[in-house]
Design a protein around this motif. Sequence first.
Motif, PDB file in Angstrom:
ATOM      1  N   GLN A  83       0.691  -1.201  -0.029  1.00  0.00           N
ATOM      2  CA  GLN A  83       0.094   0.013   0.117  1.00  0.00           C
ATOM      3  C   GLN A  83       0.799   1.326   0.049  1.00  0.00           C
ATOM      4  O   GLN A  83       0.421   2.220  -0.274  1.00  0.00           O
ATOM      5  CB  GLN A  83      -1.088  -0.139   1.301  1.00  0.00           C
ATOM      6  CG  GLN A  83      -1.969  -0.967   1.337  1.00  0.00           C
ATOM      7  CD  GLN A  83      -2.968  -0.885  -0.101  1.00  0.00           C
ATOM      8  OE1 GLN A  83      -3.034   0.060  -0.581  1.00  0.00           O
ATOM      9  NE2 GLN A  83      -3.267  -2.119  -0.433  1.00  0.00           N
ATOM     10  N   ARG A  84       2.019   1.129   0.315  1.00  0.00           N
ATOM     11  CA  ARG A  84       3.014   2.285   0.368  1.00  0.00           C
ATOM     12  C   ARG A  84       3.602   2.470  -0.935  1.00  0.00           C
ATOM     13  O   ARG A  84       4.517   3.556  -0.934  1.00  0.00           O
ATOM     14  CB  ARG A  84       3.968   2.225   1.647  1.00  0.00           C
ATOM     15  CG  ARG A  84       3.499   2.458   2.808  1.00  0.00           C
ATOM     16  CD  ARG A  84       4.559   2.795   4.028  1.00  0.00           C
ATOM     17  NE  ARG A  84       5.563   1.613   3.786  1.00  0.00           N
ATOM     18  CZ  ARG A  84       5.673   0.535   4.764  1.00  0.00           C
ATOM     19  NH1 ARG A  84       4.469   0.487   5.764  1.00  0.00           N
ATOM     20  NH2 ARG A  84       6.417  -0.333   4.953  1.00  0.00           N
ATOM     21  N   LEU A  85       3.569   1.603  -1.850  1.00  0.00           N
ATOM     22  CA  LEU A  85       4.174   1.993  -3.298  1.00  0.00           C
ATOM     23  C   LEU A  85       3.512   3.112  -3.956  1.00  0.00           C
ATOM     24  O   LEU A  85       2.087   3.491  -3.820  1.00  0.00           O
ATOM     25  CB  LEU A  85       3.903   0.620  -4.035  1.00  0.00           C
ATOM     26  CG  LEU A  85       4.163  -0.561  -3.722  1.00  0.00           C
ATOM     27  CD1 LEU A  85       3.841  -1.702  -4.599  1.00  0.00           C
ATOM     28  CD2 LEU A  85       5.894  -0.480  -3.635  1.00  0.00           C
ATOM     29  N   LYS A  86       4.111   4.025  -4.525  1.00  0.00           N
ATOM     30  CA  LYS A  86       4.012   5.230  -5.148  1.00  0.00           C
ATOM     31  C   LYS A  86       3.267   4.813  -6.421  1.00  0.00           C
ATOM     32  O   LYS A  86       3.694   4.399  -7.358  1.00  0.00           O
ATOM     33  CB  LYS A  86       5.098   6.187  -5.357  1.00  0.00           C
ATOM     34  CG  LYS A  86       5.565   6.447  -4.009  1.00  0.00           C
ATOM     35  CD  LYS A  86       6.935   7.573  -4.202  1.00  0.00           C
ATOM     36  CE  LYS A  86       7.544   7.967  -2.800  1.00  0.00           C
ATOM     37  NZ  LYS A  86       8.611   9.004  -3.092  1.00  0.00           N
ATOM     38  N   ASN A  87       2.062   5.842  -6.805  1.00  0.00           N
ATOM     39  CA  ASN A  87       1.533   5.853  -7.986  1.00  0.00           C
ATOM     40  C   ASN A  87       2.119   6.497  -9.017  1.00  0.00           C
ATOM     41  O   ASN A  87       2.927   7.364  -8.999  1.00  0.00           O
ATOM     42  CB  ASN A  87      -0.078   6.090  -7.893  1.00  0.00           C
ATOM     43  CG  ASN A  87      -0.883   5.418  -6.829  1.00  0.00           C
ATOM     44  OD1 ASN A  87      -0.455   4.121  -6.699  1.00  0.00           O
ATOM     45  ND2 ASN A  87      -1.877   6.039  -5.927  1.00  0.00           N
ATOM     46  N   ASN A  88       1.744   6.334 -10.319  1.00  0.00           N
ATOM     47  CA  ASN A  88       2.181   7.087 -11.426  1.00  0.00           C
ATOM     48  C   ASN A  88       3.953   6.919 -11.777  1.00  0.00           C
ATOM     49  O   ASN A  88       4.259   8.039 -11.862  1.00  0.00           O
ATOM     50  CB  ASN A  88       1.817   8.485 -11.268  1.00  0.00           C
ATOM     51  CG  ASN A  88       0.200   8.660 -11.271  1.00  0.00           C
ATOM     52  OD1 ASN A  88      -0.385   8.129 -11.997  1.00  0.00           O
ATOM     53  ND2 ASN A  88      -0.018   9.719 -10.329  1.00  0.00           N
ATOM     54  N   LYS A  89       4.218   5.902 -11.365  1.00  0.00           N
ATOM     55  CA  LYS A  89       5.801   5.726 -11.644  1.00  0.00           C
ATOM     56  C   LYS A  89       6.011   4.495 -12.760  1.00  0.00           C
ATOM     57  O   LYS A  89       5.109   3.732 -12.814  1.00  0.00           O
ATOM     58  CB  LYS A  89       6.547   5.084 -10.400  1.00  0.00           C
ATOM     59  CG  LYS A  89       6.235   5.881  -9.143  1.00  0.00           C
ATOM     60  CD  LYS A  89       7.168   7.294  -9.258  1.00  0.00           C
ATOM     61  CE  LYS A  89       6.945   8.107  -8.051  1.00  0.00           C
ATOM     62  NZ  LYS A  89       7.906   9.239  -8.355  1.00  0.00           N
ATOM     63  N   PRO A 110       2.749  -1.902 -13.232  1.00  0.00           N
ATOM     64  CA  PRO A 110       2.874  -0.982 -12.383  1.00  0.00           C
ATOM     65  C   PRO A 110       2.358  -1.122 -10.900  1.00  0.00           C
ATOM     66  O   PRO A 110       1.773  -1.939 -10.712  1.00  0.00           O
ATOM     67  CB  PRO A 110       1.991   0.328 -13.122  1.00  0.00           C
ATOM     68  CG  PRO A 110       0.985  -0.779 -13.972  1.00  0.00           C
ATOM     69  CD  PRO A 110       1.671  -1.747 -14.280  1.00  0.00           C
ATOM     70  N   ALA A 111       2.884  -0.351  -9.930  1.00  0.00           N
ATOM     71  CA  ALA A 111       2.441  -0.330  -8.724  1.00  0.00           C
ATOM     72  C   ALA A 111       0.930  -0.317  -8.679  1.00  0.00           C
ATOM     73  O   ALA A 111       0.386  -1.129  -7.465  1.00  0.00           O
ATOM     74  CB  ALA A 111       3.039   0.595  -7.834  1.00  0.00           C
ATOM     75  N   GLU A 112       0.251   0.407  -9.237  1.00  0.00           N
ATOM     76  CA  GLU A 112      -1.217   0.565  -9.243  1.00  0.00           C
ATOM     77  C   GLU A 112      -2.062  -0.883  -9.211  1.00  0.00           C
ATOM     78  O   GLU A 112      -2.966  -1.386  -8.531  1.00  0.00           O
ATOM     79  CB  GLU A 112      -1.838   1.276 -10.098  1.00  0.00           C
ATOM     80  CG  GLU A 112      -1.653   2.705 -10.192  1.00  0.00           C
ATOM     81  CD  GLU A 112      -0.379   3.231 -10.429  1.00  0.00           C
ATOM     82  OE1 GLU A 112       0.105   4.335 -10.364  1.00  0.00           O
ATOM     83  OE2 GLU A 112       0.468   2.397 -10.794  1.00  0.00           O
ATOM     84  N   LYS A 142      -1.587  -2.897  -5.756  1.00  0.00           N
ATOM     85  CA  LYS A 142      -2.469  -2.275  -4.756  1.00  0.00           C
ATOM     86  C   LYS A 142      -3.905  -2.166  -4.789  1.00  0.00           C
ATOM     87  O   LYS A 142      -4.725  -2.664  -4.130  1.00  0.00           O
ATOM     88  CB  LYS A 142      -2.255  -0.683  -4.840  1.00  0.00           C
ATOM     89  CG  LYS A 142      -0.681  -0.148  -4.506  1.00  0.00           C
ATOM     90  CD  LYS A 142      -0.392   1.157  -4.507  1.00  0.00           C
ATOM     91  CE  LYS A 142      -0.969   2.093  -3.553  1.00  0.00           C
ATOM     92  NZ  LYS A 142      -0.711   3.428  -3.543  1.00  0.00           N
ATOM     93  N   ALA A 143      -4.477  -2.633  -6.222  1.00  0.00           N
ATOM     94  CA  ALA A 143      -5.808  -2.863  -6.280  1.00  0.00           C
ATOM     95  C   ALA A 143      -6.076  -4.349  -6.394  1.00  0.00           C
ATOM     96  O   ALA A 143      -7.273  -4.820  -6.612  1.00  0.00           O
ATOM     97  CB  ALA A 143      -6.352  -2.014  -7.684  1.00  0.00           C
TER      98      ALA A 143
END
Length: 367
Positions: free
Chosen positions: A303-309, A317-319, A322-323
């Motif tokens: 959940q601490r992964l950054k978005n839009n990377k 991607p990280a999104e 997380k989802a």
Amino acid sequence: MNLDRTNIVQTWCCSKTSKYPQQILICTHDPTEEKDDATKDAFYAELDRAYERCPSHDIKILLGDFNAKVGREASLVPPSGDLVYMRPRVHNKVVRSTGFRHLDIHSASWLSADRLTRNQIDHVVIDARHASNILDVRSFRGPNIDSDHYLVAAKIRTRLCVAKIARRSVLRRLDIGKLQSQQAKNAFATHVSGLLSRAPSIPEDISDMWALISHSLRASAEVLGFQRSVTRNPWYDQKCHDATAAKDAAYRRTLQAGATRAIVDVYRSRRRDEKRLFRRKKKEQERRGLPIPSHIEVKDAIQRLKNNKSAGANGLPAELFKAAGDMLVGSMHQPISKIWLTESMPEDWNLSMICPILKKGDATVRT
């Protein structure tokens, strides 16, 4: 101060409540001859400030790597204007490390990389009025300190305070970790309540009130017990002891007359083996001491992964992580636990995308 391997450290050795002069040690690592004048001036300006901060009635001793030789021979006298040579004279000091008769092997304090050239560049400098306090200064080649410098020891005499200093009793640390258990926590609370309730009356003085509370806590805490003394370096076992003994034995052979390059290479090999073994033992100890990441920790990390990377080589991607939900967290916890134990990662995790950014020129032309 830190000027490219030059530093000054001041250590107060005696208690400030003593009625006798205190001994102040100023450890210094002077710049070498090839340093520029600005670096030398800045270093000795800081050394002057450290020296002036010391009370004038105290005994001040300068010691360390002066990177300078002192002697009457023309080859030993530094060039004109060299601050390494002039600075001890500014404060009326005496270089005591060169004032005692010793063999050459007991005078040299530094060994060059070719193991042929030996110089005396580590010195002990003291005020002229206290020069007689230093009885002897010599270097010892036997102790292995894993350095190109030899151990330099000084024998110093001084007046000590005859007043007896009352030693404080050492308080043993309570094992408060047992309070994590609900049974121990309830027993401790019951014991405290019993002691406070059995008090004949509530004291009126505030000091007596606090004395009653602190006594109740201290007496009840003895139910928990005391912590055991922690053993330093628990990873140091018999193998480490044997590796150190082998290294020291090889080092002593290098000090003997007629030591060849092969003997020196053996010592360096033993030294590398010892350091490699120590690193491995430390890593194993750290791995045993840390628990495997829990399911909650893995979920928090995702959940601490950054978005839009930008995504990695796998294009994920990280999104997406997380989802994906709790089912993915449970699936990710299994490989992470295995990585934690085996210290090996999947091959895909070792891939990366490198995008070179050139300042100028054609990227297709190699130069």
